[in-house]
Motif scaffolding. Structure first.
Motif, mmCIF file in Angstrom:
data_model
loop_
_atom_site.group_PDB
_atom_site.id
_atom_site.type_symbol
_atom_site.label_atom_id
_atom_site.label_comp_id
_atom_site.label_asym_id
_atom_site.label_seq_id
_atom_site.Cartn_x
_atom_site.Cartn_y
_atom_site.Cartn_z
ATOM 1 N N ASN A 69 0.699 -1.379 -0.145
ATOM 2 C CA ASN A 69 -0.063 -0.033 -0.007
ATOM 3 C C ASN A 69 0.885 1.230 0.036
ATOM 4 O O ASN A 69 2.027 1.267 0.443
ATOM 5 C CB ASN A 69 -0.984 0.096 1.218
ATOM 6 N N PRO A 108 -6.122 1.688 1.732
ATOM 7 C CA PRO A 108 -6.049 1.314 0.495
ATOM 8 C C PRO A 108 -7.243 1.460 -0.522
ATOM 9 O O PRO A 108 -8.181 1.625 -0.065
ATOM 10 C CB PRO A 108 -5.535 -0.237 0.362
ATOM 11 N N MET A 109 -7.078 1.902 -1.728
ATOM 12 C CA MET A 109 -7.982 2.165 -2.565
ATOM 13 C C MET A 109 -8.239 1.251 -3.840
ATOM 14 O O MET A 109 -7.174 0.539 -4.029
ATOM 15 C CB MET A 109 -8.156 3.760 -2.910
ATOM 16 N N THR A 129 -5.181 -5.090 2.191
ATOM 17 C CA THR A 129 -5.964 -4.156 3.581
ATOM 18 C C THR A 129 -6.019 -5.026 4.662
ATOM 19 O O THR A 129 -5.836 -4.228 5.695
ATOM 20 C CB THR A 129 -7.348 -4.044 2.822
ATOM 21 N N ASP A 178 -7.788 8.029 -0.042
ATOM 22 C CA ASP A 178 -8.734 7.850 0.869
ATOM 23 C C ASP A 178 -8.419 8.503 2.243
ATOM 24 O O ASP A 178 -7.275 8.762 2.615
ATOM 25 C CB ASP A 178 -8.887 6.404 1.431
ATOM 26 N N THR A 185 -2.777 6.794 -1.664
ATOM 27 C CA THR A 185 -4.222 6.838 -1.715
ATOM 28 C C THR A 185 -4.815 8.211 -1.449
ATOM 29 O O THR A 185 -3.989 9.039 -0.730
ATOM 30 C CB THR A 185 -4.598 5.745 -0.446
ATOM 31 N N GLU A 218 -2.281 0.560 -6.370
ATOM 32 C CA GLU A 218 -3.021 1.807 -6.615
ATOM 33 C C GLU A 218 -2.321 2.808 -7.507
ATOM 34 O O GLU A 218 -3.219 3.457 -7.965
ATOM 35 C CB GLU A 218 -3.229 2.327 -5.229
#
Length: 224
Positions: A45, A132-133, A205, A127, A125, A121
């Motif tokens: 991530n 994580p996205m 995640t 977010d 991220t 990703e």
């Protein structure tokens, strides 16, 4: 520390940088024994502009020289571009017709016994909680092409040095705990790139959740 892929002229500097990074942080490295001793795809991530050298130092300290897929604009920066090339990093021209060239370079690196690091990703991220996205399928496609192990790493702590997409002076001091949790190899055989990518992000995640001691938001979905 294996510095074989690094240009000989830069090996002392690479060793020095990794050593300094390890002095500036408080390592919380878990399950490092799960890292392979041969070619692999490392998926992790992305939470900060400073986490690439932190992840890189972690891997290098455990015998794997990291070859990151990095945005090509970094290679255009004077001096930095030469350094990135000299330490065997791989440029990605995102959103262009030649973006696929990075995958070919990654395949070559793996065929040479290398360790390729991918942020699925594709960017830090966005977010608000730094979970994580949605990911791109590059890691899954590389796994299908090469058949090497896909090793997930969840990381946490870099956001305390430099949060998210912010650009500025990293707050290394006082020393921050940097946590890296290595997971078991992810089985992607027989899955489509999209299915494999969802599996990869679900595992990552879960690792991040363990490090944070939190449950991802109820509405969280790494595919959104």
């Amino acid at each position: 520390m294996d510095l074989t892929p690094v240009a000989k002229l830069l090996r002392p500097a690479a060793w020095l940088v990794i050593s300094v990074i390890n002095l500036l942080v408080r390592p919380d490295w878990r399950n490092a024994e799960k890292l392979p001793h041969g070619p692999a795809i490392i998926v992790v991530n992305h939470i900060s502009n400073v986490d690439p050298p932190l992840v890189g130092a972690f891997l290098a300290r455990h015998g794997l020289w990291p070859r990151f897929l990095a945005k090509d604009s970094l290679f255009a920066v004077p001096i930095l571009g030469r350094i990135l090339t000299g330490i065997a990093q791989i440029p990605v021209q995102r959103g262009t017709a030649t973006a696929g060239d990075a995958l070919e370079h990654a395949v070559t690196a793996i065929e040479q016994g290398g360790c390729v690091v991918i942020y699925p990703e594709g960017t830090i991220t966005t977010d608000t909680g730094l979970w994580p996205m949605r990911a791109k399928t590059g890691a899954a496609r590389l796994a299908a092409r090469t058949g090497v192990p896909v090793i997930p790493i969840g990381q946490w702590g870099a956001e305390r040095i430099l949060y998210g997409k912010r650009i500025g002076i990293p707050a290394f001091l006082p020393r921050k705990q940097i946590s890296m949790l290595v997971g078991d190899p992810i089985e992607t055989d027989g899955l489509s790139p999209e299915q494999a990518t969802r599996r990869i992000m679900t595992v990552i995640t879960g690792l991040v959740a363990q490090l944070r001691g939190e449950i991802p938001p109820v509405a969280y979905d790494p595919d959104k």
